[in-house]
Design a protein around this motif. Structure first.
Motif, PDB file in Angstrom:
ATOM      1  N   UNK A 115       0.939  -0.999  -0.049  1.00  0.00           N
ATOM      2  CA  UNK A 115      -0.202   0.124   0.102  1.00  0.00           C
ATOM      3  C   UNK A 115       0.868   1.427  -0.042  1.00  0.00           C
ATOM      4  N   UNK A 116       1.885   1.119   0.941  1.00  0.00           N
ATOM      5  CA  UNK A 116       2.926   2.416   0.871  1.00  0.00           C
ATOM      6  C   UNK A 116       3.492   2.902  -0.427  1.00  0.00           C
ATOM      7  N   UNK A 131       3.487   5.906  -5.512  1.00  0.00           N
ATOM      8  CA  UNK A 131       3.400   5.810  -7.083  1.00  0.00           C
ATOM      9  C   UNK A 131       2.228   6.907  -7.535  1.00  0.00           C
ATOM     10  N   UNK A 132       1.057   6.737  -6.534  1.00  0.00           N
ATOM     11  CA  UNK A 132      -0.060   7.738  -6.689  1.00  0.00           C
ATOM     12  C   UNK A 132       0.372   9.156  -6.393  1.00  0.00           C
ATOM     13  N   UNK A 151      -0.056  12.144  -9.428  1.00  0.00           N
ATOM     14  CA  UNK A 151      -0.957  13.284  -9.076  1.00  0.00           C
ATOM     15  C   UNK A 151       0.024  14.501  -9.351  1.00  0.00           C
ATOM     16  N   UNK A 152       1.368  14.432  -9.068  1.00  0.00           N
ATOM     17  CA  UNK A 152       2.068  15.594  -9.300  1.00  0.00           C
ATOM     18  C   UNK A 152       2.204  15.788 -10.652  1.00  0.00           C
ATOM     19  N   UNK A 153       2.657  14.611 -11.619  1.00  0.00           N
ATOM     20  CA  UNK A 153       2.779  14.577 -13.100  1.00  0.00           C
ATOM     21  C   UNK A 153       1.328  15.396 -13.702  1.00  0.00           C
ATOM     22  N   UNK A 154       0.376  14.723 -12.941  1.00  0.00           N
ATOM     23  CA  UNK A 154      -1.051  15.428 -13.519  1.00  0.00           C
ATOM     24  C   UNK A 154      -1.159  16.844 -13.448  1.00  0.00           C
ATOM     25  N   UNK A 155      -0.788  17.314 -12.307  1.00  0.00           N
ATOM     26  CA  UNK A 155      -0.846  18.846 -11.926  1.00  0.00           C
ATOM     27  C   UNK A 155       0.045  19.499 -12.585  1.00  0.00           C
TER      28      UNK A 155
END
Length: 132
Positions: free
Chosen positions: A106-107, A112-113, A117-121
């Motif tokens: 999970x960690x 990775x999530x 998210x940073x990449x997406x932003x």
């Protein structure tokens, strides 16, 4: 009690006679709420269309998915509340050593999530909404 209901009826009659509309404020609030909320499905589709990464599963969720069949057999049911109840009890009683592989997985997924998210932003995602 009767005096109050008579008074209410009188005040209401005066209000309507003066051009007031009963239930108007309530109707306006309900309409505003309806316009704001949109449907859950529409929100979900909009999020998918935006390309926003999905949140990663927790350690418990990974444990539940891996052992779902065993829980279904034990419960004699495929109903999610029954299965998650059994899984929750077992998860709480598990030692940290047994939980560790799921927590580590999970960690890793969470890291990775956050990268995604940073990449997406960075690529212009989420400009119009102020969450996350």
């Amino acid at each position: 009690g009767k005096d109050l209901s008579k008074l209410y009826a009188q005040k209401m009659a005066d209000f309507v006679a003066a051009g007031g509309v009963t239930g108007k404020r309530h109707a306006e609030k309900a309409e505003a709420k309806q316009a704001n909320s949109g449907s859950k499905k529409a929100k979900k589709e909009a999020r998918a269309a935006s390309g926003q990464p999905k949140k990663p599963p927790t350690g418990f969720w990974l444990y539940l998915c891996e052992n779902r069949e065993a829980f279904e057999k034990e419960a004699g049911s495929k109903k999610p509340p029954v299965i998650s109840g059994i899984a929750g009890k077992k998860w709480k009683s598990m030692s940290d050593a047994h939980k560790k592989p799921f927590e580590d997985q999970a960690a890793k997924a969470k890291a990775e999530y956050h990268k995604a998210v940073e990449e997406w932003k960075k690529n212009g995602g989420g400009q119009e909404e102020g969450d996350e």
